[in-house]
Design an enzyme around this catalytic site. Structure first.
Site, PDB file in Angstrom:
ATOM      1  N   HIS A   1       0.819  -1.218   0.000  1.00 21.83           N
ATOM      2  CA  HIS A   1       0.000   0.000   0.000  1.00 21.83           C
ATOM      3  C   HIS A   1       0.857   1.273   0.000  1.00 21.83           C
ATOM      4  CE1 HIS A   1      -3.741  -2.091   0.422  1.00 21.83           C
ATOM      5  NE2 HIS A   1      -3.418  -2.621   1.583  1.00 21.83           N
TER       6      HIS A   1
ATOM      7  N   ASP B   1      -4.302 -12.721   3.597  1.00 27.90           N
ATOM      8  CA  ASP B   1      -5.571 -12.292   4.184  1.00 27.90           C
ATOM      9  C   ASP B   1      -6.776 -12.666   3.331  1.00 27.90           C
ATOM     10  OD1 ASP B   1      -4.591 -10.498   2.332  1.00 27.90           O
ATOM     11  OD2 ASP B   1      -4.779  -8.734   3.601  1.00 27.90           O
TER      12      ASP B   1
ATOM     13  N   HIS C   1      -6.367  -7.223  -0.428  1.00 24.06           N
ATOM     14  CA  HIS C   1      -6.512  -5.797  -0.706  1.00 24.06           C
ATOM     15  C   HIS C   1      -5.645  -5.406  -1.908  1.00 24.06           C
ATOM     16  CE1 HIS C   1      -7.266  -6.256   3.695  1.00 24.06           C
ATOM     17  NE2 HIS C   1      -8.300  -5.491   3.406  1.00 24.06           N
TER      18      HIS C   1
ATOM     19  N   ASP D   1      -2.659 -10.569  -2.284  1.00 22.44           N
ATOM     20  CA  ASP D   1      -3.241 -10.024  -1.057  1.00 22.44           C
ATOM     21  C   ASP D   1      -4.701  -9.671  -1.327  1.00 22.44           C
ATOM     22  OD1 ASP D   1      -2.061  -8.477   1.689  1.00 22.44           O
ATOM     23  OD2 ASP D   1      -3.921  -7.651   0.883  1.00 22.44           O
TER      24      ASP D   1
END
Length: 514
Positions: A232, A359, A270, A268
């Protein structure tokens, strides 16, 4: 607007509370209830009452997961030393083959990264916590994989010059400045303490050195067991628990070592908005991300299929945005077969990086998806022959300790040459998964002609396709059941009352009736 959302913002608007009745009629419990609470080591769920196992994940409140990783039983306390598997006197799990001293698989790890932690005491533990690395390291040690079958590389801090290839000077200075502050925050969910800047430099340095070692042939492949995570983190900002972008640092380190084209596959749950931003106009790096998106409602809101790159690098960003939670092995493998591998093959990279957030794993309190360790092993195996086997796996997210440690172990076993335990021939995706794959192919066929035939085939099979919506249905049920650990929400009195107090009283009444 979505780009400014934090994890806290997203989970303040989850569907568990959207259909909540007005709580103006809420009344306190008639008789006082003793509030004994403990936080689950495995998933960080708060548990009330005298129960021994987590109400969400079933982990024993004193399990040995930090001592033996996922190989420790979830049902027994740590002092019982109960391991799911037989341990030899030297600590190795019987059935795991040991290797010679020199191993083709390198692992990057340094205990100083454990010093990065949230100092401020809040109502709920932060999910990006040092125990994530401890659980994976304990699993690998118990299994005799690392130390044992993998070689360690020495840790070093990344240099300012190396970081400036990825981040702005202002960003680097801002992260470094946190070393002078006992506790600080970049965003409401991205913390730092006085050790965080060094931990981030160590993580980036390990990733850079692993990339160089693998590309130069000093190691066949590698796993970066690092934190804080990185995908991120953009050119100018830290966010989403990430300080420096480890995958971007590794990609450019591989290019310095001689790689012409680098593939980054980010699984991931996200979207890696930072990695996409860094390489948005770079034709030498192909970024492929599989993530929950839900029309921008899922954090960080970026990563639509229409985001394909810019300034002459269109097609070098491939987003596979899932439209719902509960996505499992079949959808991921199906997307690999029809999107990831065909485009990667056409790109022909010299070096491959996996941004391996776990995740999307079954049981994760933030991801609410259903990928298993076998699924992660299969995806790793499918990428293992790209780039002549020059593959670096970098840890990103993942917040259920049992899920991330079992998944990371499964991935490393593939790096060591073990075959996944299941075949991937005839994969039936969910209806939503198939729709997402077709949407991506419709966009990417303009840049990668090789996927056109796959799109035509899927369109012809659309009506009669055999869907695997049982898995998606299971995932949705799991998500609804798992909505409770919406950390940062424990102050909501109605949620607290209904979810915990009533359960406690019912259990108490049942005991009294017996």
């Amino acid at each position: 607007m979505h780009g400014d959302l934090t994890f806290q913002d997203m989970y303040n608007n989850m569907e568990l509370l959207e259909d909540e009745d007005d709580d103006s009629d809420w009344e306190p419990v008639a008789e006082p209830v003793e509030m004994i609470s403990w936080f689950c080591t495995n998933c960080t769920m708060v548990n009330l009452g005298d129960i021994a196992h987590c109400d969400l994940c079933g982990e024993h409140k004193t399990s040995g997961i930090l001592k033996h990783g996922f190989l420790a039983s979830s049902k027994f306390p740590q002092e019982d030393s109960h391991i799911d598997g037989k341990i030899e006197a030297n600590g190795n799990v019987i059935g795991f083959q040991q290797s010679a001293l020199s191993s083709p698989t390198a692992v990057g790890f340094d205990e100083r990264m454990l010093l990065h932690s949230e100092i401020e005491m809040k109502s709920h533990p932060h999910p990006e916590r040092p125990d994530r690395l401890r659980a994976i390291a304990a699993s690998l040690a118990t299994a005799g994989i690392f130390p044992g079958r993998c070689q360690a590389i020495a840790a070093r801090e990344i240099t300012r010059e190396e970081l400036e290839r990825v981040h702005s000077v202002e960003h680097i200075q801002t992260v470094d400045f946190t070393a002078n502050i006992f506790s600080s925050y970049f965003t409401p969910d991205t913390y730092a303490n006085e050790h965080s800047a060094r931990a981030a430099r160590l993580a980036a340095g390990l990733c850079a050195d692993l990339a160089s070692a693998i590309f130069s042939g000093r190691a066949k492949n590698g796993f970066a067991l690092v934190r804080p995570p990185g995908h991120h983190a953009g050119v100018k900002q830290a966010m989403g628990f990430c300080l420096h972008n480890n995958a971007a640092v590794a990609a450019l380190a591989a290019q310095v070592a001689g790689a012409k084209r680098v593939l980054i596959v980010d699984w991931d749950v996200h979207h890696g908005n930072g990695t996409q931003e860094i390489f948005d106009d770079n034709k030498s790096v192909l970024y492929v991300s599989l993530h929950r998106h839900e029309d921008g409602k899922f954090y960080p809101g970026t990563g639509a299929a229409s985001e394909v790159g810019s300034k002459g690098a269109e097609g070098y960003c491939v987003n596979i945005p899932w439209s719902c939670g509960g996505v499992g092995d079949n959808d991921y493998i199906f997307a690999f077969q029809h999107v990831v591998l065909p485009i990667a093959t056409e790109f022909a990279p010299d070096f491959t990086i996996i941004s391996a957030g776990f995740d999307a794993a079954r049981g994760d309190p933030l991801g609410h998806c259903d990928v298993t360790p076998v699924g992660y092993a299969q995806m790793t195996d499918m990428l293992s022959n790209i780039s002549g086997g020059k593959l670096l796996v970098i840890l990103e997210g993942g917040y259920n300790l049992r899920s991330i440690s079992s998944s990371a172990t499964a991935v490393i076993k593939v790096l060591l040459g073990e075959n996944p335990s299941a075949e991937v021939a005839d994969i039936a995706p969910s209806r939503a998964g198939l729709q997402t794959v077709m949407e991506v192919l419709k966009i990417q066929k303009d840049f990668w002609p090789g996927v056109g035939a796959s799109l035509t085939q899927l369109q012809s099979l659309w009506e009669g396709f055999s869907y695997d919506d049982k898995a998606a249905e299971k995932g949705h049920k799991m998500r609804r059941r798992a909505e409770a650990p919406v950390w940062w929400k424990w102050g909501r009195k109605r949620l607290l009352y209904h979810h915990f107090i009533t359960r406690h009283l019912r259990a108490k009444r049942k005991r009294e009736q017996k």
